[in-house]
Design a protein around this motif. Structure first.
Motif, mmCIF file in Angstrom:
data_model
loop_
_atom_site.group_PDB
_atom_site.id
_atom_site.type_symbol
_atom_site.label_atom_id
_atom_site.label_comp_id
_atom_site.label_asym_id
_atom_site.label_seq_id
_atom_site.Cartn_x
_atom_site.Cartn_y
_atom_site.Cartn_z
ATOM 1 N N ASP A 41 5.893 25.146 50.129
ATOM 2 C CA ASP A 41 6.065 23.899 49.381
ATOM 3 C C ASP A 41 5.497 24.011 47.972
ATOM 4 O OD1 ASP A 41 7.416 22.634 51.441
ATOM 5 O OD2 ASP A 41 5.601 21.705 52.262
ATOM 6 N N GLN A 42 4.362 24.692 47.836
ATOM 7 C CA GLN A 42 3.791 24.900 46.507
ATOM 8 C C GLN A 42 4.699 25.804 45.673
ATOM 9 O OE1 GLN A 42 0.172 26.315 48.285
ATOM 10 N NE2 GLN A 42 -0.995 24.862 47.063
ATOM 11 N N ALA A 43 5.215 26.851 46.286
ATOM 12 C CA ALA A 43 6.127 27.752 45.573
ATOM 13 C C ALA A 43 7.363 26.990 45.099
ATOM 14 C CB ALA A 43 6.518 28.932 46.455
ATOM 15 N N TYR A 44 7.870 26.065 45.916
ATOM 16 C CA TYR A 44 9.014 25.251 45.511
ATOM 17 C C TYR A 44 8.635 24.366 44.319
ATOM 18 C CZ TYR A 44 10.682 26.394 50.260
ATOM 19 O OH TYR A 44 11.057 27.022 51.417
ATOM 20 N N TYR A 45 7.450 23.761 44.384
ATOM 21 C CA TYR A 45 6.965 22.903 43.300
ATOM 22 C C TYR A 45 6.819 23.704 42.004
ATOM 23 C CZ TYR A 45 3.768 19.869 40.689
ATOM 24 O OH TYR A 45 3.176 19.105 39.723
ATOM 25 N N PHE A 46 6.190 24.874 42.087
ATOM 26 C CA PHE A 46 6.020 25.713 40.898
ATOM 27 C C PHE A 46 7.375 26.110 40.315
ATOM 28 C CE2 PHE A 46 1.784 27.399 42.804
ATOM 29 C CZ PHE A 46 1.115 26.260 42.384
ATOM 30 N N THR A 47 8.338 26.411 41.187
ATOM 31 C CA THR A 47 9.680 26.790 40.735
ATOM 32 C C THR A 47 10.350 25.638 39.999
ATOM 33 O OG1 THR A 47 9.910 28.353 42.561
ATOM 34 C CG2 THR A 47 11.956 27.600 41.494
ATOM 35 N N SER A 48 10.256 24.459 40.579
ATOM 36 C CA SER A 48 10.849 23.285 39.947
ATOM 37 C C SER A 48 10.247 23.047 38.570
ATOM 38 C CB SER A 48 10.628 22.060 40.841
ATOM 39 O OG SER A 48 11.115 20.896 40.225
ATOM 40 N N ARG A 49 8.931 23.197 38.457
ATOM 41 C CA ARG A 49 8.248 22.977 37.176
ATOM 42 C C ARG A 49 8.595 24.064 36.152
ATOM 43 N NH1 ARG A 49 5.678 18.146 36.357
ATOM 44 N NH2 ARG A 49 4.613 19.303 34.742
ATOM 45 N N LEU A 50 8.566 25.333 36.583
ATOM 46 C CA LEU A 50 8.800 26.440 35.654
ATOM 47 C C LEU A 50 10.238 26.495 35.175
ATOM 48 C CD1 LEU A 50 7.486 28.961 34.288
ATOM 49 C CD2 LEU A 50 8.402 30.287 36.200
ATOM 50 N N MET A 51 11.180 26.286 36.090
ATOM 51 C CA MET A 51 12.597 26.456 35.758
ATOM 52 C C MET A 51 13.321 25.154 35.456
ATOM 53 S SD MET A 51 13.849 29.466 38.245
ATOM 54 C CE MET A 51 13.233 31.122 38.043
ATOM 55 N N ALA A 52 12.612 24.030 35.578
ATOM 56 C CA ALA A 52 13.222 22.712 35.348
ATOM 57 C C ALA A 52 14.466 22.531 36.207
ATOM 58 C CB ALA A 52 13.531 22.504 33.865
ATOM 59 N N VAL A 53 14.297 22.805 37.500
ATOM 60 C CA VAL A 53 15.376 22.655 38.475
ATOM 61 C C VAL A 53 14.880 21.736 39.593
ATOM 62 C CG1 VAL A 53 16.371 24.933 37.977
ATOM 63 C CG2 VAL A 53 14.668 24.700 39.799
ATOM 64 N N PRO A 54 15.794 21.174 40.390
ATOM 65 C CA PRO A 54 15.356 20.391 41.542
ATOM 66 C C PRO A 54 14.537 21.265 42.500
ATOM 67 C CG PRO A 54 17.705 20.068 41.129
ATOM 68 C CD PRO A 54 17.255 21.191 40.238
ATOM 69 N N LEU A 55 13.689 20.629 43.300
ATOM 70 C CA LEU A 55 12.891 21.374 44.276
ATOM 71 C C LEU A 55 13.797 22.197 45.181
ATOM 72 C CD1 LEU A 55 10.237 18.795 45.512
ATOM 73 C CD2 LEU A 55 9.785 20.928 44.324
ATOM 74 N N PRO A 56 13.566 23.488 45.262
ATOM 75 C CA PRO A 56 14.353 24.301 46.193
ATOM 76 C C PRO A 56 14.090 23.856 47.636
ATOM 77 C CG PRO A 56 13.196 25.686 44.612
ATOM 78 C CD PRO A 56 12.651 24.304 44.463
ATOM 79 N N GLU A 57 15.026 24.140 48.503
ATOM 80 C CA GLU A 57 14.876 23.786 49.913
ATOM 81 C C GLU A 57 14.553 24.993 50.776
ATOM 82 O OE1 GLU A 57 18.269 21.564 51.177
ATOM 83 O OE2 GLU A 57 18.029 20.096 49.568
ATOM 84 N N GLU A 58 14.578 26.175 50.156
ATOM 85 C CA GLU A 58 14.258 27.409 50.865
ATOM 86 C C GLU A 58 13.781 28.438 49.843
ATOM 87 O OE1 GLU A 58 18.766 29.266 50.768
ATOM 88 O OE2 GLU A 58 17.937 28.586 52.663
#
Length: 132
Positions: A41-58
């Motif tokens: 979940d943290q990795a998804y959050y970091f991804t969303s913040r870094l790449m300005a994309v919706p939270l990944p689901e996997e």
């Protein structure tokens, strides 16, 4: 880069399910590794913040790229205070519900720091490898 406030956390490290680890290795006059460990979940959050994309689901390529890039940033910051000539490897990312990661060459954890953000607690680990 993430626009996320991070504070030190008083939490003991434990192996966890569904952890994602980004790592970079350093070689030269100083040898070791820098690891960034967090849950999915943290990795998804970091991804969303870094790449300005919706939270990944996997865990997908964006998540792997983010964890590798964050580990690379940590390694680059460390490299700036190490002896001249130390080089960084390409980042690697390990994921899953049951894995262990061993930095070969005589693991000696120099420091493991728990950090807290809005997404929870994550760990940054520095491993120094002795010369034979």
């Amino acid at each position: 880069m993430l626009g996320v406030e991070v504070q030190p956390a008083e939490q003991e490290w434990r192996p966890a399910r569904d952890r994602v680890t980004g790592a970079v290795y350093l070689a030269g006059a100083w040898r070791g590794a820098v690891l960034l460990e967090c849950d999915r979940d943290q990795a998804y959050y970091f991804t969303s913040r870094l790449m300005a994309v919706p939270l990944p689901e996997e865990v997908n390529d964006d998540v792997r790229d983010t964890m590798g890039e964050l580990a690379n940033m940590l390694g680059g910051n460390l490299k700036s205070v190490l002896p001249h000539g130390v080089v960084l490897s390409m980042p690697s990312v390990v994921e899953g519900s049951d894995y262990s990661l061993r930095v070969c060459g005589g693991n000696a954890v120099v420091e493991r720091v728990a950090c807290r953000s809005l997404a929870g607690v994550f760990w940054i680990t520095l491993v120094e490898l002795p010369y034979a």
